[in-house]
Design a protein around this motif. Structure first.
Motif, PDB file in Angstrom:
ATOM      1  N   ARG A 484       7.104  11.643   1.083  1.00  0.00           N
ATOM      2  CA  ARG A 484       8.361  12.148   0.446  1.00  0.00           C
ATOM      3  C   ARG A 484       8.959  11.430  -0.609  1.00  0.00           C
ATOM      4  O   ARG A 484       9.207  11.785  -1.599  1.00  0.00           O
ATOM      5  N   ALA A 485       8.997  10.108  -0.173  1.00  0.00           N
ATOM      6  CA  ALA A 485       9.316   9.027  -1.327  1.00  0.00           C
ATOM      7  C   ALA A 485       8.027   8.952  -2.547  1.00  0.00           C
ATOM      8  O   ALA A 485       8.538   8.805  -3.642  1.00  0.00           O
ATOM      9  N   VAL A 486       6.922   8.962  -2.031  1.00  0.00           N
ATOM     10  CA  VAL A 486       5.538   8.915  -3.120  1.00  0.00           C
ATOM     11  C   VAL A 486       5.628  10.392  -3.997  1.00  0.00           C
ATOM     12  O   VAL A 486       5.389  10.144  -5.177  1.00  0.00           O
ATOM     13  N   VAL A 487       6.224  11.495  -3.336  1.00  0.00           N
ATOM     14  CA  VAL A 487       6.233  12.665  -4.281  1.00  0.00           C
ATOM     15  C   VAL A 487       7.232  12.575  -5.381  1.00  0.00           C
ATOM     16  O   VAL A 487       6.919  12.824  -6.571  1.00  0.00           O
ATOM     17  N   SER A 488       8.599  11.873  -5.183  1.00  0.00           N
ATOM     18  CA  SER A 488       9.289  11.743  -6.152  1.00  0.00           C
ATOM     19  C   SER A 488       9.121  10.489  -7.418  1.00  0.00           C
ATOM     20  O   SER A 488       9.679  10.556  -8.390  1.00  0.00           O
ATOM     21  N   GLU A 489       7.915   9.825  -7.075  1.00  0.00           N
ATOM     22  CA  GLU A 489       7.378   8.780  -8.387  1.00  0.00           C
ATOM     23  C   GLU A 489       8.326   8.158  -8.836  1.00  0.00           C
ATOM     24  O   GLU A 489       8.618   7.868  -9.890  1.00  0.00           O
ATOM     25  N   PRO A 490       9.100   7.308  -7.979  1.00  0.00           N
ATOM     26  CA  PRO A 490      10.434   6.385  -8.297  1.00  0.00           C
ATOM     27  C   PRO A 490       9.592   5.031  -8.937  1.00  0.00           C
ATOM     28  O   PRO A 490       8.546   4.690  -9.009  1.00  0.00           O
ATOM     29  N   SER A 491      10.821   4.326  -9.688  1.00  0.00           N
ATOM     30  CA  SER A 491      10.349   2.953 -10.279  1.00  0.00           C
ATOM     31  C   SER A 491      10.455   1.895  -9.259  1.00  0.00           C
ATOM     32  O   SER A 491       9.935   0.896  -9.526  1.00  0.00           O
ATOM     33  N   ILE A 492      11.141   2.070  -8.198  1.00  0.00           N
ATOM     34  CA  ILE A 492      11.414   1.185  -7.030  1.00  0.00           C
ATOM     35  C   ILE A 492      11.184   2.028  -5.669  1.00  0.00           C
ATOM     36  O   ILE A 492      11.740   3.084  -5.447  1.00  0.00           O
ATOM     37  N   TYR A 493      10.284   1.409  -4.813  1.00  0.00           N
ATOM     38  CA  TYR A 493      10.012   1.809  -3.458  1.00  0.00           C
ATOM     39  C   TYR A 493      10.570   1.013  -2.731  1.00  0.00           C
ATOM     40  O   TYR A 493      10.455  -0.476  -2.719  1.00  0.00           O
ATOM     41  N   LEU A 494      11.663   1.386  -1.561  1.00  0.00           N
ATOM     42  CA  LEU A 494      11.974   0.694  -0.521  1.00  0.00           C
ATOM     43  C   LEU A 494      11.589   0.924   0.824  1.00  0.00           C
ATOM     44  O   LEU A 494      11.772   2.253   1.134  1.00  0.00           O
ATOM     45  N   PHE A 495      10.892   0.151   1.404  1.00  0.00           N
ATOM     46  CA  PHE A 495      10.296   0.710   2.774  1.00  0.00           C
ATOM     47  C   PHE A 495      11.208  -0.197   3.771  1.00  0.00           C
ATOM     48  O   PHE A 495      11.076  -1.417   3.932  1.00  0.00           O
ATOM     49  N   ASP A 496      11.770   0.398   4.455  1.00  0.00           N
ATOM     50  CA  ASP A 496      12.734  -0.511   5.475  1.00  0.00           C
ATOM     51  C   ASP A 496      11.931  -0.179   7.025  1.00  0.00           C
ATOM     52  O   ASP A 496      12.252   0.830   7.529  1.00  0.00           O
ATOM     53  N   ASP A 497      11.211  -1.374   7.091  1.00  0.00           N
ATOM     54  CA  ASP A 497      10.395  -1.325   8.386  1.00  0.00           C
ATOM     55  C   ASP A 497       9.517   0.071   8.658  1.00  0.00           C
ATOM     56  O   ASP A 497       9.894   0.631   9.788  1.00  0.00           O
ATOM     57  N   SER A 498       9.228   0.514   7.779  1.00  0.00           N
ATOM     58  CA  SER A 498       8.612   1.918   7.756  1.00  0.00           C
ATOM     59  C   SER A 498       7.170   2.292   8.266  1.00  0.00           C
ATOM     60  O   SER A 498       6.628   3.342   8.168  1.00  0.00           O
ATOM     61  N   PHE A 499       6.515   1.134   8.451  1.00  0.00           N
ATOM     62  CA  PHE A 499       5.261   1.110   9.293  1.00  0.00           C
ATOM     63  C   PHE A 499       5.303   0.650  10.674  1.00  0.00           C
ATOM     64  O   PHE A 499       3.984   0.672  11.139  1.00  0.00           O
TER      65      PHE A 499
END
Length: 580
Positions: A484-499
């Protein structure tokens, strides 16, 4: 506050409101005039044998009754329609206000209370509005008109009203006075029972795993019992009100017949006049009963209106600053300068003195013990929480000088708790970019290592998703949130313990697939596992809310004791890392 809330929502509907009042007025006038015509039929028609007058006045009664029915039906229909619109407007205002709240305001009210205010509380005010149109307009007209016409029939007999009305009003006022605090307590206990129920439903697996079913049943039983006891006390008071009213009405009827019969016997009053007078007395008492019925509803509705208004009057602690710029886009340059955050009323800040820079094309990792402020740091960037000190610059602009929409559109957040909305997989992936094509969705799924399990679903992208993603595993939810985050193609990616829910193989594949996509973006990763951040361009080490070290893995291994302790606790020499 209750009147202010209702009138504010009625303001856009002046024309139907005026029409309702006119129709209610005409309907009530018809009700008031019928006993007088009936008295004339008895005294001037029946007693004197004037058949023509009987038919003439009877025709007028039929015409007035027909008009009264039309006006009453029209007023009731318009009242119901308008009351529903008022309820819709209040729910919309509440939803809009709650949507603007930060986590801080939601925490103050509590999710169960906000839900209860948007549903039950609005329903109470809406019901009062509906009953107000049908009763509060009719009751004053009927009461005043009934008194005037009763005096017209016989003034001495109307002395009964001077005694009866104060007794009735005083008795009901004493009961209503005790109802107000009970209604307020009922609403609080409804919030409590909703909170317990919501907590138990969401934590049902934990309750079963720890065999705490009996304990939770007892906890729910306590909340349920408290609500039941309060409602029983309320019910007893309400049960006392109606017998009181009927006693007064019956005593009044007996008094009218007794004294009226004596006046007829003395020739001072006619039979038709007594019949009309008795009807007017009933109408007066009925109007008082209607008013008192409204007064029974008003205390609870007033409490509900107070709770609704409290939400509407609460401003979000995170809002656009005056003169904030609405920019088309922001690049990923990120800079923290002596940033701190303290929750209102807290004794110590959650984070303080944070200063670092993250540039586009780089990956910055954040690591630290539980409760060190890692998630808080990430939440400060999109202004889900607002900093208490220092400054945060995004794309060369202070985050407070651009609109929230501009700021958040440049950020793709994958939260610690992977949350999906009810609907379909495609609908969730398009959450941040509604115009994304199916090809772009599949590309994002490939990057997030989620394409394989989505293809296995019979409906593919149109596969249903339960509320919160409950029909998917934890790893599947995390990968879909990343997609969902990748689809939006943002300038900043924030991964909060997402793995955290991914195995090492999937984790490695996902990170390798992310590199080409994020090569021009700024990436911040909060992680618990050292081996997932070892190769980050920059690592931030947090301890009790303070930045105790920053640099590459090798630099921190050489000079940061806190980082060395974390590494030593997780990795061994077999992992290719020099243990200290």
């Amino acid at each position: 506050m209750l009147i202010r809330l209702i009138m504010r929502n009625l303001a856009p509907h002046k024309v139907p409101l005026t029409l309702i009042i006119v129709l209610q007025f005409l309907s009530t006038l018809g009700t008031l005039y019928l006993p007088t015509i009936n008295a004339d039929i008895i005294d001037d028609g029946v007693v004197k044998g004037n058949t023509a007058l009987i038919f003439q006045l009877g025709g007028w009664m039929l015409a007035i009754t027909a008009g009264q029915i039309v006006c009453a039906v029209g007023a009731t229909y318009l009242s119901a329609h308008l009351a529903m619109k008022v309820g819709r407007q209040m729910r919309r205002d509440l939803f809009t206000r709650v949507e603007s709240f930060s986590a801080q305001e939601v925490g103050v009210f509590g999710a169960p209370s906000l839900i209860n205010r948007t549903t039950n509380d609005v329903q109470q005010v809406q019901m009062l509005t509906l009953m107000g149109f049908t009763m509060m307009v009719t009751a004053p007209i009927m009461c005043v008109g009934g008194i005037v016409l009763a005096l017209k029939q016989d003034v001495p007999l109307s002395g009964l009203l001077v005694v009866i009305l104060p007794v009735l009003i005083l008795a009901i006022w004493l009961i209503v006075r005790k109802l107000v605090p009970l209604f307020r307590l009922v609403q609080k206990q409804l919030d409590r029972i909703n909170a317990v129920l919501r907590e138990q439903i969401m934590g049902i697996s934990v309750i079963r795993a720890f065999v705490r079913r009996d304990f939770e049943m007892e906890r729910f039983g306590q909340a349920n019992g408290d609500l039941t006891w309060t409602q029983l006390r309320t019910g007893r008071l309400l049960a006392l009100m109606f017998p009181t009213i009927f006693v007064v009405v019956n005593v009044t009827s007996v008094g009218v017949l007794w004294f009226g019969g004596q006046r007829i016997d003395s020739g001072a009053m006619q039979i038709g006049a007594l019949t009309a007078y008795l009807s007017y007395i009933m109408q007066i008492l009925m109007s008082v009963m209607m008013a008192m019925f409204m007064f029974m509803m008003i205390p609870r509705a007033a409490v509900c209106a107070e709770r609704i208004q409290t939400v509407l009057d609460t401003d979000s602690s995170v809002a656009d600053s005056p003169g904030a710029l609405a920019l088309r886009e922001l690049d990923g340059a990120l800079e923290f300068s002596d940033v701190g955050f303290t929750y209102p009323g807290a004794e110590a800040p959650v984070v303080s003195g944070l200063s670092f820079t993250a540039k586009p094309g780089t990956t910055t990792a954040v690591i630290g013990s539980t409760g060190s402020g890692k998630s808080t740091l990430l939440n400060l960037i999109p202004r889900l929480l607002d900093r208490s000190a220092g400054s945060i610059s995004v794309g060369g602009h202070d985050s407070h000088t651009v609109t929230l929409e501009t700021l958040r559109s440049a950020i793709g957040l994958v939260p610690q708790r992977a949350y999906l909305f009810s609907g379909t997989i495609a609908g969730n992936l398009r959450f941040g970019r509604p115009d994304a094509t199916d090809e772009q969705l599949w590309r994002a799924l490939e990057i997030a290592q989620a394409a394989d399990f989505v293809r296995l679903m019979p409906a593919g992208l149109d596969a249903p998703v339960g509320q919160g993603g409950t029909n998917l595993s934890g790893g599947q939810r995390q990968r879909l949130c990343i997609a969902r985050a990748v689809v939006s193609e943002p300038s900043i990616y924030l991964f909060d313990d997402s793995f955290s829910a991914l195995d090492f193989t999937t984790d490695a594949k996902l990170r390798a697939a992310l590199k080409p996509v994020t090569r021009h973006a700024t990436v911040l990763v909060v992680a618990q596992r050292v081996n997932t951040i070892m190769h980050a361009d920059h690592i931030l080490v947090l301890d009790e809310g303070r930045l105790v070290g920053q640099g590459t893995h090798d630099e921190l291994m050489a000079g940061c004791g806190t980082y060395q302790e974390i590494v030593t606790s997780q990795l061994t020499d077999d992992d290719g890392v020099r243990a200290v």
